[in-house]
Design a protein around this motif. Structure first.
Motif, mmCIF file in Angstrom:
data_model
loop_
_atom_site.group_PDB
_atom_site.id
_atom_site.type_symbol
_atom_site.label_atom_id
_atom_site.label_comp_id
_atom_site.label_asym_id
_atom_site.label_seq_id
_atom_site.Cartn_x
_atom_site.Cartn_y
_atom_site.Cartn_z
ATOM 1 N N ILE A 151 0.867 -1.179 0.000
ATOM 2 C CA ILE A 151 0.000 0.000 0.000
ATOM 3 C C ILE A 151 0.907 1.233 0.000
ATOM 4 O O ILE A 151 1.836 1.327 0.811
ATOM 5 C CB ILE A 151 -0.915 0.006 1.244
ATOM 6 N N ILE A 152 0.684 2.142 -0.949
ATOM 7 C CA ILE A 152 1.511 3.354 -1.028
ATOM 8 C C ILE A 152 0.631 4.569 -0.780
ATOM 9 O O ILE A 152 -0.402 4.749 -1.443
ATOM 10 C CB ILE A 152 2.228 3.443 -2.389
ATOM 11 N N LEU A 153 1.024 5.388 0.184
ATOM 12 C CA LEU A 153 0.270 6.599 0.514
ATOM 13 C C LEU A 153 1.180 7.810 0.353
ATOM 14 O O LEU A 153 2.364 7.747 0.672
ATOM 15 C CB LEU A 153 -0.240 6.542 1.959
ATOM 16 N N ASP A 154 0.643 8.901 -0.195
ATOM 17 C CA ASP A 154 1.379 10.167 -0.233
ATOM 18 C C ASP A 154 0.382 11.312 -0.096
ATOM 19 O O ASP A 154 -0.773 11.091 0.277
ATOM 20 C CB ASP A 154 2.231 10.272 -1.514
ATOM 21 N N CYS A 212 -6.412 4.848 2.730
ATOM 22 C CA CYS A 212 -6.554 3.484 2.221
ATOM 23 C C CYS A 212 -7.579 2.746 3.071
ATOM 24 O O CYS A 212 -7.723 3.020 4.260
ATOM 25 C CB CYS A 212 -5.221 2.757 2.162
ATOM 26 N N ILE A 253 -7.574 4.182 6.827
ATOM 27 C CA ILE A 253 -6.387 4.879 7.328
ATOM 28 C C ILE A 253 -6.370 6.239 6.636
ATOM 29 O O ILE A 253 -6.406 6.301 5.404
ATOM 30 C CB ILE A 253 -5.089 4.108 6.952
ATOM 31 N N VAL A 304 -4.256 9.792 6.263
ATOM 32 C CA VAL A 304 -3.064 10.585 6.554
ATOM 33 C C VAL A 304 -3.438 12.055 6.352
ATOM 34 O O VAL A 304 -3.809 12.459 5.250
ATOM 35 C CB VAL A 304 -1.889 10.171 5.643
ATOM 36 N N PHE A 317 1.406 15.063 5.967
ATOM 37 C CA PHE A 317 2.639 14.328 5.649
ATOM 38 C C PHE A 317 3.466 15.188 4.698
ATOM 39 O O PHE A 317 2.995 15.565 3.629
ATOM 40 C CB PHE A 317 2.270 12.987 5.001
ATOM 41 N N GLY A 345 6.397 14.392 3.324
ATOM 42 C CA GLY A 345 7.367 13.612 2.556
ATOM 43 C C GLY A 345 8.389 12.924 3.443
ATOM 44 O O GLY A 345 9.103 12.043 2.984
ATOM 45 N N GLU A 346 8.483 13.347 4.703
ATOM 46 C CA GLU A 346 9.422 12.704 5.627
ATOM 47 C C GLU A 346 8.758 12.297 6.936
ATOM 48 O O GLU A 346 8.949 11.190 7.417
ATOM 49 C CB GLU A 346 10.597 13.644 5.921
ATOM 50 N N ILE A 395 5.284 12.017 9.393
ATOM 51 C CA ILE A 395 3.812 11.949 9.398
ATOM 52 C C ILE A 395 3.348 12.660 10.678
ATOM 53 O O ILE A 395 3.310 12.077 11.751
ATOM 54 C CB ILE A 395 3.328 10.492 9.368
ATOM 55 N N TRP A 450 -2.085 11.589 11.497
ATOM 56 C CA TRP A 450 -2.873 10.578 10.786
ATOM 57 C C TRP A 450 -3.829 9.926 11.781
ATOM 58 O O TRP A 450 -3.595 9.960 12.995
ATOM 59 C CB TRP A 450 -1.987 9.546 10.099
ATOM 60 N N ILE A 487 -0.774 -2.419 12.077
ATOM 61 C CA ILE A 487 0.024 -2.070 10.899
ATOM 62 C C ILE A 487 1.465 -2.288 11.309
ATOM 63 O O ILE A 487 1.896 -1.831 12.371
ATOM 64 C CB ILE A 487 -0.207 -0.616 10.445
ATOM 65 N N VAL A 541 8.754 5.206 5.530
ATOM 66 C CA VAL A 541 8.693 6.327 4.594
ATOM 67 C C VAL A 541 9.886 6.213 3.647
ATOM 68 O O VAL A 541 11.021 6.020 4.085
ATOM 69 C CB VAL A 541 8.724 7.676 5.361
ATOM 70 N N ASP A 577 11.261 7.837 -0.335
ATOM 71 C CA ASP A 577 11.056 8.692 -1.511
ATOM 72 C C ASP A 577 9.784 9.546 -1.397
ATOM 73 O O ASP A 577 9.017 9.658 -2.363
ATOM 74 C CB ASP A 577 10.976 7.846 -2.800
ATOM 75 N N GLY A 578 9.542 10.080 -0.237
ATOM 76 C CA GLY A 578 8.376 10.951 -0.057
ATOM 77 C C GLY A 578 7.055 10.232 -0.033
ATOM 78 O O GLY A 578 6.002 10.857 -0.204
ATOM 79 N N LYS A 579 7.107 8.900 0.129
ATOM 80 C CA LYS A 579 5.867 8.125 0.164
ATOM 81 C C LYS A 579 5.848 7.220 1.384
ATOM 82 O O LYS A 579 6.903 6.769 1.837
ATOM 83 C CB LYS A 579 5.748 7.280 -1.111
ATOM 84 N N ILE A 580 4.637 6.948 1.876
ATOM 85 C CA ILE A 580 4.501 6.009 2.993
ATOM 86 C C ILE A 580 4.169 4.650 2.393
ATOM 87 O O ILE A 580 3.262 4.548 1.568
ATOM 88 C CB ILE A 580 3.382 6.435 3.959
ATOM 89 N N LYS A 581 4.910 3.622 2.799
ATOM 90 C CA LYS A 581 4.675 2.289 2.230
ATOM 91 C C LYS A 581 4.322 1.295 3.324
ATOM 92 O O LYS A 581 4.987 1.234 4.353
ATOM 93 C CB LYS A 581 5.905 1.817 1.468
ATOM 94 N N ILE A 582 3.262 0.526 3.070
ATOM 95 C CA ILE A 582 2.898 -0.594 3.948
ATOM 96 C C ILE A 582 3.086 -1.856 3.114
ATOM 97 O O ILE A 582 2.391 -2.063 2.126
ATOM 98 C CB ILE A 582 1.440 -0.493 4.440
ATOM 99 N N PRO A 583 4.083 -2.703 3.455
ATOM 100 C CA PRO A 583 4.336 -3.882 2.609
ATOM 101 C C PRO A 583 3.204 -4.900 2.676
ATOM 102 O O PRO A 583 2.290 -4.793 3.500
ATOM 103 C CB PRO A 583 5.623 -4.456 3.196
#
Lengths: 120, 406
Positions: free
Chosen positions: A13-16, A22, A31, A33, A36, A38-39, A41, A44, B71, B76, B78-84
């Motif tokens: 799952i990718i959030l920005d 999501c 969820i 957010v 945020f 970029g670094e 959070i 949320w 979770i 974080v 490249d400016g993105k939040i990732k949930i594997p």
């Protein structure tokens, strides 16, 4: 006897800042957010399909969405018995019983409110 | 650059790409916990979602339902939040551990359902190494229970020894074991006399007496350690229980009490005829027909007698052979004998319902109230849902189901 089911996401799952929410399984929860950069959070929270919202789970140091929500296990005699959260809670920094910490904070708030009411 | 060199470079590139791709594809959160900095949401904060709920089974016995989620391993980048994959994991615990035949309540992603049946399997893996600081080794396919090395001791009394444990895909590690115990059996010595099991992978139905003790037929595991080497623990064979699929119904069943032989009932587009009933042997012959009267399926349900409850009491619940004899399953319709017992979290029923609808301790029972006076009590589920584990979930393909605990 087999107890308990788990449902997990099949893809990353990718959030920005654009995709900031999501859904959980079948939209049971969401969820969200809020802040945020970029670094970090900063803000949320979780929303559920019943319309409830959690407090802000982010802060100025928050760099992941890792969270433990609720208390699951076999419910027997008013207590949750086999607790698959056991190790996850023990692994937490600062406290291994965040439930008690939450209660203390609530109790503190309640007492503060009483004092404030007395002052007035 | 010559043609050959170019070819070599492109080959290298292909290697590199496949390697990085596979590394990416394998990224998942299985067998791991949330970070130590994880936040916690207390049930009182979102009570409708998180507080335990009480729901009755078919006989009015209440079971607790707890739901929640975690979770884990999110980050974080490249400016993105990732949930594997597997990072967002929801849990639900209900009455499914109590019994499969009494309409125990569960909740699946907030939707109330009735637990009907499960297909158990024994996950077996042979001749492998469980190394320290390496990911746990799943016994079946990815997402089943795994073995993980927790402690490695070299030179303790000149003996290399190690500790290891089982880990569920949800990160919960349990049943701490040691290789110091001679032979490394985690279970009774009767296991040794029964020898090792044939085959590998997810074997179904699980061999009922694989520990030489019928009570071990469910909810258990075994390990045979070959030795401890500097590479890790050499495991000769290990096994633990898992599940392939389960069946639920979102709708309540049609309760067909006091059905006599020759009676025909209709359920949706189907017609169900009870051809014959044998109260002494606890059997009922069922014919399933479509609306025109064409026979679709025939089955003799049972035998369900006092012997089934008293002598084979643990088998009733745990046997993949006895359980399916009590129901006729055709597509999404299920006709089941109305079993009337209470299994208060243990192997097999301990109380049985008599004809007056009261629960009586098993030793005092002298009747099976499912059959009475030449009549039979049946249940008809019109819309049964079958759900496969570790495959994209039919109701939300972005998710898949796993067992949480055995």
């Amino acid at each position: 006897m087999m107890t308990g089911l788990a449902i997990e996401n099949t893809e990353t799952i990718i959030l920005d800042s654009k995709n900031s929410t999501c859904d959980g399984p079948r939209g049971l929860f969401k969820i969200v957010v809020d802040d945020f950069d970029g670094e970090v959070i900063r803000s949320w929270h979780i929303e559920d399909m019943y319309g409830e919202k959690s407090r802000n789970l982010g802060d100025a140091q928050c760099k992941s969405l890792d969270t433990i929500v609720g208390e699951v296990g076999l419910y027997f005699g008013g207590h949750v018995m086999t607790n698959v959260y056991g190790q996850a809670l023990k692994n937490l920094k600062g406290t291994n019983n965040p439930k008690d910490v939450y209660r203390l904070i609530q109790e503190n708030k309640r007492l503060k409110a009483i004092i404030e009411a007395d002052k007035e | 650059m010559g043609k050959r060199a170019l070819w070599f470079v492109s080959l290298l590139e292909v290697f590199f790409l496949t390697f990085t791709f596979s590394a990416y594809a394998e990224e998942n959160a299985h067998y791991k916990l949330p970070s130590p900095n994880a936040s916690y949401v207390e049930p009182a904060e979102m009570p409708q979602l998180l507080a335990p709920k009480l729901l009755p089974n078919r006989h009015g016995i209440k079971r607790g339902i707890t739901e929640g989620f975690m979770i884990r391993q999110s980050y974080v980048e490249d400016g993105k939040i990732k949930i594997p994959t597997g990072g967002l994991i929801y849990f639900t615990f209900g009455g499914e551990g109590f019994s499969n035949l009494n309409g125990e309540p569960i909740s699946i992603a907030g939707k109330k359902a009735i637990w009907l049946e499960k297909q158990e399997a024994l996950a077996i893996k042979k001749n492998f190494i469980v190394a320290q600081n390496k990911p746990p080794v799943p016994l079946g396919e990815e997402g089943t229970i795994a073995l993980s090395n927790t402690l490695f001791m070299e030179g303790f009394l000149k003996v290399q020894s190690a500790r290891f444990q089982y880990v569920f895909a949800n990160g919960y590690g349990t049943w701490d074991l040691s290789t110091v115990i001679p032979s490394g059996y985690a279970r009774s010595k009767s296991a040794i006399s029964y020898g090792y099991l044939q085959g590998e992978g997810l074997i179904t139905p699980p061999p009922l007496q694989f520990f030489g003790d019928p009570f071990d037929a469910s909810a258990t595991f075994y390990v045979v350690v070959d030795g401890v080497t500097p590479d890790g623990i050499k495991i000769k064979e290990a096994g633990a229980l898992d599940m392939l699929w389960f069946k639920i119904s979102y709708d309540k069943p049609i309760i067909a009490d006091d059905v006599t032989a020759g009676q025909t009932m209709s359920a949706g587009k189907y017609r169900i005829k009870v051809s014959s009933i044998d109260s002494d042997h606890g059997t009922a012959e069922i014919t399933l027909m479509d609306s025109r009267g064409n026979v679709l399926a025939m089955k003799t349900l049972g035998p369900l007698t006092l012997k089934t409850f008293k002598d084979d009491s643990h088998l009733l619940e745990h046997s993949m052979i006895i359980r399916p004899t009590l129901s006729l399953d055709y597509k999404n319709i299920r006709i089941q004998l109305n079993t009337k017992y209470d299994a208060p979290f243990g192997p097999g029923p301990l109380r049985l319902m008599n004809n007056d609808g009261e629960f009586v301790p098993l030793p005092q029972v002298n009747e099976v109230s499912t059959f009475h006076g030449g009549k039979v009590d049946l249940l008809i589920y019109k819309d049964v849902k079958k759900m496969e584990l570790r495959r994209p979930w039919s109701e939300d393909p972005k998710f898949k189901l796993l067992t949480a605990y055995i």
